[in-house]
Motif scaffolding. Structure first.
Motif, PDB file in Angstrom:
ATOM      1  N   ALA A  74       0.842  -1.204   0.000  1.00 49.30           N
ATOM      2  CA  ALA A  74       0.000   0.000   0.000  1.00 49.30           C
ATOM      3  C   ALA A  74       0.874   1.251   0.000  1.00 49.30           C
ATOM      4  N   LYS A  75       0.579   2.164  -0.896  1.00 47.08           N
ATOM      5  CA  LYS A  75       1.381   3.380  -1.026  1.00 47.08           C
ATOM      6  C   LYS A  75       0.818   4.515  -0.172  1.00 47.08           C
ATOM      7  N   ARG A  76       0.581   4.193   1.085  1.00 44.53           N
ATOM      8  CA  ARG A  76       0.157   5.208   2.054  1.00 44.53           C
ATOM      9  C   ARG A  76       0.478   4.668   3.441  1.00 44.53           C
ATOM     10  N   ASP A  77       0.398   5.507   4.449  1.00 44.92           N
ATOM     11  CA  ASP A  77       0.654   5.046   5.803  1.00 44.92           C
ATOM     12  C   ASP A  77      -0.335   3.938   6.152  1.00 44.92           C
ATOM     13  N   LEU A  78       0.151   2.952   6.904  1.00 46.32           N
ATOM     14  CA  LEU A  78      -0.597   1.708   7.097  1.00 46.32           C
ATOM     15  C   LEU A  78      -0.734   1.391   8.580  1.00 46.32           C
ATOM     16  N   CYS A  79      -1.956   1.102   9.021  1.00 49.23           N
ATOM     17  CA  CYS A  79      -2.213   0.678  10.400  1.00 49.23           C
ATOM     18  C   CYS A  79      -2.960  -0.652  10.353  1.00 49.23           C
ATOM     19  N   LEU A  80      -2.301  -1.726  10.776  1.00 48.74           N
ATOM     20  CA  LEU A  80      -2.886  -3.066  10.774  1.00 48.74           C
ATOM     21  C   LEU A  80      -3.180  -3.487  12.214  1.00 48.74           C
ATOM     22  N   ILE A  81      -4.364  -4.025  12.444  1.00 47.93           N
ATOM     23  CA  ILE A  81      -4.786  -4.430  13.784  1.00 47.93           C
ATOM     24  C   ILE A  81      -5.015  -5.933  13.798  1.00 47.93           C
ATOM     25  N   VAL A  82      -4.449  -6.618  14.796  1.00 44.61           N
ATOM     26  CA  VAL A  82      -4.587  -8.073  14.931  1.00 44.61           C
ATOM     27  C   VAL A  82      -5.274  -8.379  16.246  1.00 44.61           C
ATOM     28  N   ASP A  83      -6.471  -8.963  16.173  1.00 44.73           N
ATOM     29  CA  ASP A  83      -7.203  -9.326  17.385  1.00 44.73           C
ATOM     30  C   ASP A  83      -6.808 -10.731  17.826  1.00 44.73           C
ATOM     31  N   TYR A  84      -6.928 -11.012  19.122  1.00 41.49           N
ATOM     32  CA  TYR A  84      -6.564 -12.316  19.704  1.00 41.49           C
ATOM     33  C   TYR A  84      -5.147 -12.725  19.290  1.00 41.49           C
ATOM     34  N   ALA A  85      -4.248 -11.772  19.377  1.00 41.25           N
ATOM     35  CA  ALA A  85      -2.891 -12.001  18.877  1.00 41.25           C
ATOM     36  C   ALA A  85      -2.169 -13.120  19.620  1.00 41.25           C
ATOM     37  N   GLU A  86      -2.514 -13.325  20.906  1.00 39.31           N
ATOM     38  CA  GLU A  86      -1.820 -14.363  21.674  1.00 39.31           C
ATOM     39  C   GLU A  86      -2.134 -15.766  21.155  1.00 39.31           C
ATOM     40  N   ASN A  87      -3.244 -15.916  20.418  1.00 37.14           N
ATOM     41  CA  ASN A  87      -3.621 -17.221  19.885  1.00 37.14           C
ATOM     42  C   ASN A  87      -3.046 -17.483  18.497  1.00 37.14           C
ATOM     43  N   ARG A  88      -2.312 -16.521  17.935  1.00 39.46           N
ATOM     44  CA  ARG A  88      -1.825 -16.635  16.559  1.00 39.46           C
ATOM     45  C   ARG A  88      -0.351 -16.272  16.457  1.00 39.46           C
ATOM     46  N   PRO A  89       0.493 -16.848  17.296  1.00 39.76           N
ATOM     47  CA  PRO A  89       1.899 -16.421  17.319  1.00 39.76           C
ATOM     48  C   PRO A  89       2.633 -16.622  15.997  1.00 39.76           C
ATOM     49  N   ASP A  90       2.378 -17.732  15.300  1.00 37.19           N
ATOM     50  CA  ASP A  90       3.086 -17.990  14.045  1.00 37.19           C
ATOM     51  C   ASP A  90       2.713 -16.965  12.982  1.00 37.19           C
ATOM     52  N   GLN A  91       1.397 -16.681  12.868  1.00 37.50           N
ATOM     53  CA  GLN A  91       0.950 -15.716  11.862  1.00 37.50           C
ATOM     54  C   GLN A  91       1.415 -14.306  12.190  1.00 37.50           C
ATOM     55  N   VAL A  92       1.357 -13.953  13.486  1.00 41.12           N
ATOM     56  CA  VAL A  92       1.817 -12.616  13.886  1.00 41.12           C
ATOM     57  C   VAL A  92       3.303 -12.464  13.593  1.00 41.12           C
ATOM     58  N   THR A  93       4.070 -13.509  13.857  1.00 43.37           N
ATOM     59  CA  THR A  93       5.510 -13.476  13.571  1.00 43.37           C
ATOM     60  C   THR A  93       5.756 -13.235  12.092  1.00 43.37           C
ATOM     61  N   ARG A  94       5.026 -13.924  11.233  1.00 43.08           N
ATOM     62  CA  ARG A  94       5.204 -13.763   9.788  1.00 43.08           C
ATOM     63  C   ARG A  94       4.831 -12.350   9.348  1.00 43.08           C
ATOM     64  N   LEU A  95       3.772 -11.808   9.947  1.00 43.71           N
ATOM     65  CA  LEU A  95       3.353 -10.450   9.612  1.00 43.71           C
ATOM     66  C   LEU A  95       4.432  -9.434   9.996  1.00 43.71           C
TER      67      LEU A  95
END
Length: 217
Positions: A74-95
């Motif tokens: 995305a060619k603009r400032d980016l804010c990504l929010i991840v809910d229940y992050a403690e249950n998704r450690p592998d995906q959060v790490t990749r992100l």
């Protein structure tokens, strides 16, 4: 700009029902639809919202490329929010790895990643290590628990101001004066004032009930 200006991760924690997700819904909408006013009185619109990690995982299985890189195109400032992050450690790490890679690949636009969890567990220390953020001292992660605030009446006034509530309507909820509300409850109370256009007089339990009823509409 420096890395710390372009990439930052924030952890928001708090018990169930404290309003974590609801507050982030409001934040994402404000950034995406209204945007903060920058010098010159022009709106600065962000690309913002909750990211669907399950969908990215599914795309990973179906494609040869890395779908985790897609949001950072995305060619603009980016804010990504991840809910229940403690249950998704592998995906959060990749992100987070993809975010670091985007900055290292000379992405100039800012990246803000907000992780929402019920508590700050050891899993987040592992995520920081595995994503290479732990060794990037300019990329800070903040733990922001939704805990009781030292001056709840002042916090409530600030929350009302942020929601554009007129000063005459910012009466502090009578039902909270005998309690020690956290910033989640106070923000939800202010949100109720904005929605109902009148003072909120209830305590924490009733405020939560009203918000839940409002969200079911």
């Amino acid at each position: 700009g420096q890395l710390k200006e372009r990439l930052a991760v924030r952890l928001i924690t708090g018990d169930s029902g404290r309003g974590k997700t609801r507050l982030m819904v409001e934040l994402a909408g404000k950034l995406r639809d209204d945007g903060p006013i920058s010098p010159g009185n022009t709106k600065h619109i962000w690309a913002s919202g909750f990211i669907n990690l399950e969908m990215l995982e599914q795309l990973t299985k179906e494609n040869s490329g890395d779908p985790y890189e897609v949001p950072f195109a995305a060619k603009r400032d980016l804010c990504l929010i991840v809910d229940y992050a403690e249950n998704r450690p592998d995906q959060v790490t990749r992100l987070l790895r993809a975010a670091v890679a985007a900055v290292d690949d000379s992405r100039q636009e800012r990246i803000r990643i907000i992780l929402i969890a019920r508590q700050h567990t050891e899993v987040f220390d592992t995520i920081l290590q595995d994503s290479a953020l732990a060794h990037r001292t300019l990329a800070e992660i903040h733990n922001n628990p939704l805990t009781p605030v030292t001056d709840p009446e002042a916090f409530f006034q600030h929350a009302c101001e942020a929601l554009g509530i007129q000063k005459s309507d910012r009466a502090y909820p009578e039902g909270l004066k005998s309690e020690t509300p956290d910033c989640g409850i106070l923000s939800l109370a202010a949100l109720l004032v904005a929605e109902e256009k009148k003072a909120v007089t209830d305590g924490q339990e009733r405020i939560l009930d009203k918000i839940l009823d409002h969200e079911r509409r």
